[in-house]
Scaffold this active site. Structure first.
Site, PDB file in Angstrom:
ATOM      1  CB  SER A   1       5.659  57.412 -42.758  1.00 62.64           C
ATOM      2  OG  SER A   1       4.735  56.515 -42.219  1.00 62.64           O
TER       3      SER A   1
ATOM      4  CG  HIS B   1       7.178  52.308 -42.320  1.00 57.54           C
ATOM      5  ND1 HIS B   1       6.399  52.656 -43.386  1.00 57.54           N
ATOM      6  CD2 HIS B   1       7.031  53.294 -41.398  1.00 57.54           C
ATOM      7  CE1 HIS B   1       5.792  53.808 -43.129  1.00 57.54           C
ATOM      8  NE2 HIS B   1       6.169  54.220 -41.923  1.00 57.54           N
TER       9      HIS B   1
HETATM   10  C1  GTR Z   1       1.433  54.820 -38.806  1.00 54.27           C
HETATM   11  C2  GTR Z   1       0.245  55.243 -39.598  1.00 54.27           C
HETATM   12  C3  GTR Z   1       0.618  55.387 -41.033  1.00 54.27           C
HETATM   13  C4  GTR Z   1       1.940  56.109 -41.237  1.00 54.27           C
HETATM   14  C5  GTR Z   1       2.926  55.882 -40.114  1.00 54.27           C
HETATM   15  C6  GTR Z   1       4.068  56.876 -39.965  1.00 54.27           C
HETATM   16  O1  GTR Z   1       1.146  54.551 -37.506  1.00 54.27           O
HETATM   17  O2  GTR Z   1      -0.725  54.268 -39.429  1.00 54.27           O
HETATM   18  O3  GTR Z   1      -0.435  55.994 -41.747  1.00 54.27           O
HETATM   19  O4  GTR Z   1       1.739  57.433 -41.478  1.00 54.27           O
HETATM   20  O5  GTR Z   1       2.331  55.868 -38.890  1.00 54.27           O
HETATM   21  O6  GTR Z   1       3.924  58.078 -40.181  1.00 54.27           O
HETATM   22  O7  GTR Z   1       5.136  56.431 -39.570  1.00 54.27           O
END
Ligand code: GTR
Length: 307
Positions: free
Chosen positions: A172, A294
């Site tokens: 992420s 995710h």
């Molecule tokens: C989210 C963000 C993403 C990603 C994510 C993370 O809120 O919008 O760009 O980086 O966080 O790091 O889990």
């Protein structure tokens, strides 16, 4: 939207428009072994904790590291990764047993010990330790990944590490940092991005998921302030992320996406990999799309390391 062509000199453009300029300096000055446990994880891995101090122009920065390495046998290639919730959390969060069985060592640190993830940090992180440079937190975390590799290099031989086959990996926002570290630090033989999305492995010019407006509104501190001027103007950006991937070639890159991770735009990540492919040799860049959401899962680790 048509993509900008692959070209030789994009790193400076990425520096200027998105991530900012990483200053020179900041050297590992002290590494103190805090604990060592042998034969943890079914007798197959040793666990070492160190406290590292890096001397920067305006002061020192100290942070804790956690190393797992296969016990005995050949020198293990090392994977460096920043974690979200502290080193102890990785004891249950990372599939150490499987990684070590695959022959890899893992060196990790908590990302916020290097640079707070906060637009108005309560205390300065590494960015506060350099004279006025404009670099975002993503670049500061990438700097931290290189310092982890410095640390691994001081242990090279001593603890059976092989830093000549170093891997940088991140999930992420820390996948964005892993990519920027892979671009900037040629010591990384393999760069792995997991669900890194916008400003990571996915194309700005592929609509879907997070865009420049959303990311710069919520996370202005991740990038140079002027990046926000491209909100809603993706087509005017001088670069796109297939060029970032390509700029790591001929060193290898592996991109992991997840089907249900719409915010990271898995299709935009796949298209970036395909557009970057001409810069690499036949097996220079790899990709998978797995079911689920995710997260950095065992499947992601194992497929990336097998690559
Ligand atoms: C989210 C963000 C993403 C990603 C994510 C993370 O809120 O919008 O760009 O980086 O966080 O790091 O889990």
């Amino acid at each position: 939207m048509p993509l900008p062509p692959l070209g030789p000199d994009v790193v400076e453009e990425f520096t200027r428009t998105i991530y900012g300029r990483t200053p020179d300096g900041g050297k590992l000055s002290e590494l103190v072994l805090q604990s060592r446990e042998d034969g943890v994880l079914d007798g197959a891995a040793d666990r070492l904790r160190h406290r590292a101090t890096v001397a920067c122009p305006l002061g020192d920065l100290s942070f804790d590291t956690l190393l797992h390495l296969p016990s005995g046998g050949d020198a293990a290639p090392v994977a460096v990764i920043l974690n979200f919730d502290g080193n102890d959390q990785t004891l249950t969060g990372f599939p150490y047993e499987k990684i070590v069985q695959a022959g890899y060592a893992v060196l990790t640190a908590h990302y916020q010990q290097l640079e707070p993830d906060d637009p108005n940090p309560p205390a300065p992180g590494v960015r506060g330790l350099f004279p006025a440079e404009s670099w975002g937190a993503v670049a500061a975390w990438a700097w931290g990944l290189s310092r982890l590799l410095d640390i691994a290099a001081t242990l090279d031989g001593l603890d059976g590490l092989d830093v000549g086959r170093a891997v940088v990996i991140g999930h992420s926002r820390l996948g964005k940092a892993a990519l920027w570290a892979g671009v900037r630090d040629e010591r990384f033989a393999l760069t792995v991005s997991n669900d890194s999305g916008c400003c990571g492995a996915s194309l700005f010019r592929h609509p879907g998921g997070e865009d420049i407006e959303a990311i710069t509104r919520r996370f202005p501190h991740w990038f140079v302030p002027s990046f926000a001027q491209y909100a809603g103007k993706e087509d005017e950006l001088p670069v796109d992320q297939h060029q970032l991937l390509a700029s790591i070639a001929p060193r290898r890159v592996y991109v992991c996406s997840a089907e249900d991770d719409a915010w990271a735009d898995p299709e935009g990540e796949r298209l970036a990999v395909e557009a970057a492919r001409p810069a690499f040799g036949p097996d220079g860049i790899g990709y998978h799309l797995r079911p689920g959401g995710h997260a950095l899962l065992e499947e992601d680790w194992m497929k990336a390391l097998a690559f």
